[in-house]
Every structure is written in C-alpha cells, then in structure tokens.
Motif scaffolding. Structure first.
Motif, short mmCIF file in Angstrom:
data_model
loop_
_atom_site.label_atom_id
_atom_site.label_comp_id
_atom_site.label_asym_id
_atom_site.label_seq_id
_atom_site.Cartn_x
_atom_site.Cartn_y
_atom_site.Cartn_z
N ARG A 102 0.84 -1.20 0.00
CA ARG A 102 0.00 0.00 0.00
C ARG A 102 0.88 1.26 0.00
NH1 ARG A 102 -5.37 0.11 0.68
NH2 ARG A 102 -5.38 -2.03 1.46
N SER A 103 0.55 2.20 -0.86
CA SER A 103 1.36 3.41 -1.02
C SER A 103 1.08 4.41 0.10
CB SER A 103 1.08 4.05 -2.37
OG SER A 103 1.33 3.14 -3.42
N LYS A 104 2.15 5.07 0.54
CA LYS A 104 2.03 6.01 1.66
C LYS A 104 1.77 7.44 1.22
CE LYS A 104 4.99 3.23 4.67
NZ LYS A 104 6.26 3.18 5.45
N ALA A 105 2.06 7.75 -0.05
CA ALA A 105 1.90 9.14 -0.50
C ALA A 105 1.66 9.17 -2.00
CB ALA A 105 3.15 9.95 -0.16
N ASP A 106 1.09 10.27 -2.45
CA ASP A 106 0.95 10.51 -3.89
C ASP A 106 2.30 10.85 -4.50
OD1 ASP A 106 -1.79 10.16 -3.96
OD2 ASP A 106 -2.28 12.30 -4.00
N SER A 107 2.58 10.31 -5.68
CA SER A 107 3.72 10.77 -6.46
C SER A 107 3.41 12.17 -7.02
CB SER A 107 4.01 9.82 -7.62
OG SER A 107 4.44 8.58 -7.16
N PHE A 108 4.45 12.84 -7.50
CA PHE A 108 4.27 14.17 -8.08
C PHE A 108 3.29 14.11 -9.26
CE2 PHE A 108 5.49 17.41 -11.25
CZ PHE A 108 5.34 18.56 -10.49
N ARG A 197 11.58 12.26 -23.18
CA ARG A 197 12.22 12.38 -21.87
C ARG A 197 12.19 13.85 -21.47
NH1 ARG A 197 17.64 10.29 -22.80
NH2 ARG A 197 16.57 8.28 -22.97
N GLY A 198 11.75 14.12 -20.23
CA GLY A 198 11.67 15.50 -19.80
C GLY A 198 10.31 16.13 -20.02
N VAL A 199 9.25 15.32 -20.03
CA VAL A 199 7.89 15.84 -20.12
C VAL A 199 7.14 15.56 -18.82
CG1 VAL A 199 5.64 15.65 -21.28
CG2 VAL A 199 7.75 15.79 -22.63
N PHE A 200 7.07 14.28 -18.41
CA PHE A 200 6.40 13.90 -17.17
C PHE A 200 7.43 13.47 -16.13
CE2 PHE A 200 2.85 12.60 -20.17
CZ PHE A 200 2.07 13.72 -19.89
N SER A 201 7.26 13.94 -14.92
CA SER A 201 8.19 13.63 -13.84
C SER A 201 7.87 12.28 -13.20
CB SER A 201 8.10 14.72 -12.77
OG SER A 201 8.90 14.39 -11.65
N VAL A 202 8.92 11.60 -12.74
CA VAL A 202 8.74 10.37 -11.96
C VAL A 202 9.12 10.61 -10.50
CG1 VAL A 202 8.99 8.78 -13.88
CG2 VAL A 202 11.03 9.53 -12.66
N GLY A 206 12.19 8.63 -8.15
CA GLY A 206 13.14 8.41 -9.24
C GLY A 206 13.32 9.68 -10.03
N SER A 207 14.13 9.59 -11.08
CA SER A 207 14.38 10.74 -11.95
C SER A 207 14.74 10.23 -13.33
CB SER A 207 15.53 11.59 -11.41
OG SER A 207 16.76 10.91 -11.58
N ASP A 208 14.78 11.14 -14.29
CA ASP A 208 15.18 10.76 -15.64
C ASP A 208 16.63 10.30 -15.68
OD1 ASP A 208 12.90 11.13 -17.41
OD2 ASP A 208 12.97 13.20 -16.77
N GLY A 239 14.03 19.66 -7.77
CA GLY A 239 15.17 18.77 -7.67
C GLY A 239 15.41 17.89 -8.87
N GLU A 240 14.77 18.18 -10.01
CA GLU A 240 15.02 17.37 -11.21
C GLU A 240 16.46 17.57 -11.69
OE1 GLU A 240 12.95 15.24 -11.97
OE2 GLU A 240 10.91 15.95 -11.62
N PHE A 241 16.98 16.56 -12.36
CA PHE A 241 18.37 16.59 -12.84
C PHE A 241 18.51 17.25 -14.21
CE2 PHE A 241 18.61 13.27 -9.66
CZ PHE A 241 19.83 13.52 -9.06
N MET A 242 17.39 17.53 -14.85
CA MET A 242 17.45 18.05 -16.21
C MET A 242 16.29 19.01 -16.43
SD MET A 242 16.05 14.77 -18.37
CE MET A 242 15.66 15.76 -19.81
N PRO A 243 16.40 19.92 -17.39
CA PRO A 243 15.28 20.81 -17.68
C PRO A 243 14.14 20.03 -18.35
CG PRO A 243 17.04 21.13 -19.27
CD PRO A 243 17.58 20.20 -18.22
N TYR A 244 12.95 20.54 -18.20
CA TYR A 244 11.77 19.89 -18.79
C TYR A 244 11.28 20.71 -19.98
CZ TYR A 244 11.21 15.99 -15.67
OH TYR A 244 11.40 14.80 -15.05
N TRP A 245 10.90 19.97 -21.04
CA TRP A 245 10.43 20.63 -22.25
C TRP A 245 9.13 21.39 -21.99
CZ3 TRP A 245 13.75 20.33 -26.24
CH2 TRP A 245 14.60 19.24 -26.32
#
Length: 496
Positions: A102-108, A197-202, A206-208, A239-245
């Motif tokens: 069971r998940s404890k929180a919503d993802s972004f 890559r760089g449209v929806f965040s995980v 995790g990260s891209d 805190g993403e490692f790359m810019p998002y389109w």
C-alpha cells in the motif's frame, strides 16, 4: 434503479466531451464515475482489465483532491498498477510478491493528474513489474483483448488499453519502458503517446537520470484528450536533474492546425528484424494516405547500428529490473526471490543483473549516446519516422515465449524474442524521443494494428498535430469506424 447515460452516447464521448457535460451541469462527476463502474462490472469478467474500483472516490470524486476546475472537471481515471503511487491505495505491480503493498503518498505526477481534474477511481492490470508483453499469469490475472478474447492485449499497459478500447473509460494511465504505451494501444485500437524524456516527472522516487528509458503517459481514443493530458500534467518537480520541455503554445491549441508539409521516412527493415508482408502492406497503405495529405513520403532506413542499440536496451532492462527486484527483496529482508511468488523470467533477470558491473553500464550508456546522436542527425533531414507498431501479428493468449512465466533458460534469448516482435518502439525509450501509435490499420483477422510515428526529442506536439490532421481526415473514425466485440454498446442492462 437510476438510469445511466445511453451507451451509444457514452461511447461517442471522449474525456473532454464528458468534462464539458460536467461543466455545463448536464451530468455530475459522481454520475460519470458511477457510469464507469457499471461498465467495469458488466465487461470486466470477460476482459479482466480492472483490478480494483475505489468506491469512496466514485461516491465522492473530490475527496482526494481532484480539482473540479481542471480541464477534465472530475472525469474518472484509472491508474496502471505500476509507476506513480496513489496515497493509501494498493499498488501490487502485477506480482504475487507485492500483494498487500500500500502506497504512503501521492507521487508528483499523481498530484498533477488530480490538479488536471481527473478522479482516480481504480487501478488496471500489468504484467509482473511491467517486464513482459502481456498481463498473463493465471495465478494473478489474464487480461484479454476486447476485439477478440483469444488474443492478448500485449503490455505492459494491458488493462488500461483494454478498458479504453472497450469503451469503459475514455482515458487511463499508462507507462512505457520500451513500447508499453504504444504497443497495447496499437493492438487494442487506441491512441498511445510515449512522450519525450523531460515531459512527465517520476518524482520523488526516481528521476530521468536514474531511469532514462521509462516514460509516463496515457492511452486515449482521441488526440485532443492526449493533448489535454500532456498540457495539464507535464513539468518537473523540485530537484530534477534536467530541464523539462515546455512548448511555445499548449498542444490543445496546436492540434487545431494542420502541420506544414512533413518529410516522412518510412521503414520496417531494422537490423535483423522485418515486418510480415501483411503488416508491410498496411504500412504502405498508411504511407500513401499521408502522401495524399500533402506530405513527402520516402522509404528510408535510419543509419544506426540497430543490433548494438537492441543489445544496449537488453542490458538496460536486465540491470534496471534486477535492481528493482533487489530493492524489493531488501525491503522484505529476503536474499532471493521466492519461487512461488516471483515469475521465473523475472528471477532470471535478477540473477543476470546481479553480476553486471559499472563498466557494463558505461558501455550501455555509450551505445545509447551514439544511437541518440545518429538519430539526432537523421532528424535534421526528416521530420517523422514511420513504422508499424509491431513487426509480427498480435499473439494469442498462452503464447509463452513472450511471457515472464516462460521456461526459456536464456535471458538474452528471451529478450531477442521480444525484439523480434516489438522491433520499432524501444528506440524512442533509448534516445528519449516521442513516439505515438495511431489506430490506422488492421490485420486480416480483424484485430487493430497501430501505425507508429517518431519525431525528434521535444517534438511531441508535431506527433499530436499530425495525429489530429489524420483524425480530421478520417472524420474521427479510427479503426475504420469499427468497435471491439466486447464493448459498452453491447451492455444490455441499462441501469445501475
């Protein structure tokens, strides 16, 4: 008993169409959610697409933070049982090993989905950890293609594709690590966009940078639903490692205009892999259709080392999935995957990945880089690469060579089988490109066949713009206007 909306009317409405009815006060978001549950209960025994309905979210669509002012205005949404987490809900990843997780929180992304006005009311099937091509383990569930129950939906977004195709719901969550949005969309007659890559965040788990090949997205029946989903849910978390389109204009606006004349490179002979004559004929027909729309179409094979690319993708899968399983074992204090709880090929992948070195990963990343640079150069001359979504026809249920219940002793041979049928989609994951499957074709047995288009990184809008042009040219009649055998319009009981 309360009457539901007429099923023919329901089947003709996409998510934006339903949202407009809600915004105009013609129907409530609760009534729409109840309609979906009626459809699930009527059709799910045949197709086995939905694992669970969240009854509390059906009865109170705004209870978990759904934004009634979002573009989707409370329209129901199903989450694939893999990827973004939903607070307080089970996420079992298609595995007996994960039952009760069971998940404890919503993802972004879950938060973005709620802000867009989508009401998450349940979860859909997926193969174990999303690794194989079909949600098909009798000990867990077997998801069937609503066009013909003898055939698979493919995967790994299996339940989502089946539920959308059957008319149960117009939009549903999907993920794509090598074609897992586009392949099931293709064999179920849906629209499936794997974004750049760089449209929806995980985020936040995790990260891209950590999981470069996997992408989030949705499966729909109309281009405008997909465009609205991308517009509303895209963007990076802190805190993403790359810019998002970010596009210069919303895709919902862009798709109203036809694209300029496009340079379209058509191919199917990728390395050692070839499509069957039947599929090539459908690709040719689709290419001629695009030519009639005014585009320049030419048969050209991208100049890349396909076999090296497939080898690198295999290495990536082995290392990534092995680590996923290793992390889950560590959480449970186990040294090995339990034989009765984790499928045989998943265990072999775990074993193979344990011996991989940093050098192996560096070689894989170097192959990714070379392939990406080559394709980037190719897209200097071409706007679109057009292929089939699959090289071989849709397998029947029980075709074990593609499943993680396979008894194949070799992990590498097992992956080779996958590439022989799913030859065209994984290159987008490797290079971070957008790819889309459009329901333009069909096999001789009546099953849908997706036509697959790729564009340069960040050019997701062009794929949607082309898709919208095709949709208008077809007068909205994807799949030649046909509907699956198992479909909401066949529901007899018109009450809930």
């Amino acid at each position: 008993m309360e009457k539901v909306m007429n099923w023919d009317e329901w089947a003709d409405l996409d998510a934006i169409g339903l949202a407009e009815l809600v915004k105009n006060g013609q129907i409530s978001s609760q009534e729409v959610a109840k309609q979906v549950t009626v459809a699930i209960k009527a059709l799910n025994p045949e197709i086995n697409a939905v694992i669970e309905i969240f009854d509390d979210a059906v009865h109170d669509p705004m209870k978990d933070g759904t934004n009634p002012d979002g573009v989707f205005a409370g329209v129901p949404f199903l989450m694939k049982d893999l990827g973004p987490t939903v607070k307080g809900r089970l996420q079992e990843m298609g595995s007996l090993f994960m039952q009760g997780n069971r998940s404890k929180a919503d993802s972004f992304l879950t938060e973005q989905i709620r802000k867009a006005g989508l009401n998450i009311i349940g979860r859909t099937t997926t193969p174990e950890f999303g690794l194989c091509s079909s949600a098909e383990n009798p000990a867990v569930y077997v998801t069937r293609n609503p066009w013909n129950l003898d055939y698979t939906t493919c995967g790994s977004s299996a339940g989502t594709a089946a539920a959308v195709a059957a008319g149960i719901i117009p939009i549903s969550h999907a993920t794509d690590g090598g074609g897992s949005i586009r392949i099931p969309a293709g064999v179920n007659g849906n629209i499936g966009l794997k974004p750049s890559r760089g449209v929806f965040s995980v985020a936040p788990y995790g990260s891209d940078l950590m999981g470069a090949v996997s992408a989030q997205g949705c499966i729909t029946r109309t281009i405008r639903d997909t465009a609205a989903f991308v517009d509303s849910c895209r963007g990076g978390a802190p805190g993403e490692f790359m810019p998002y389109w970010m596009p210069t204009e919303p895709y919902a606006e862009l798709i109203r205009r036809d694209p300029d004349k496009l340079r379209i490179a058509v191919s199917h002979e990728w390395g050692d892999y070839r499509a069957t004559p039947e599929i090539v004929a459908e690709l040719e027909r689709s290419a001629r259709f695009l030519e009639k729309l005014g585009h320049h179409v030419e048969w050209v094979i991208p100049d890349i080392d396909f076999q090296t690319a497939y080898g690198a993708q295999t290495s990536c899968y082995i290392m990534n999935f092995s680590q996923v399983i290793a992390d889950l074992l560590e959480q449970k204090g186990l040294e090995r995957p339990p034989v009765d709880l984790i499928e045989s090929m998943c265990t072999k992948v775990w074993e193979e990945g344990r011996i991989a070195s940093y050098t192996d990963r560096a070689k894989m990343q170097a192959a990714f880089n070379r392939t990406s640079r080559k394709l980037g150069t190719f897209f200097e001359d071409w706007d679109i690469i057009l292929t089939p979504t699959m090289a071989l026809p849709t397998p029947k249920i029980g075709t074990k060579e593609y499943l993680t219940t396979s008894d194949n002793p070799s992990v590498h041979d097992w992956f080779e089988n996958l590439w022989s049928i799913f030859a065209y989609t994984s290159i987008a994951n490797l290079c971070g490109l957008p790819g889309i499957s459009l329901p333009m074709a069909e096999l001789k047995n009546g099953l849908p066949l997706g036509i697959h288009a790729l564009a340069r990184q960040g050019n997701d809008g062009l794929l949607l713009q082309l898709g919208a042009q095709i949709e208008r040219a077809l007068d909205g009649k994807w799949n030649h206007g046909r509907r699956p055998d198992v479909h909401v319009t066949s529901i007899k009981l018109n009450v809930r």
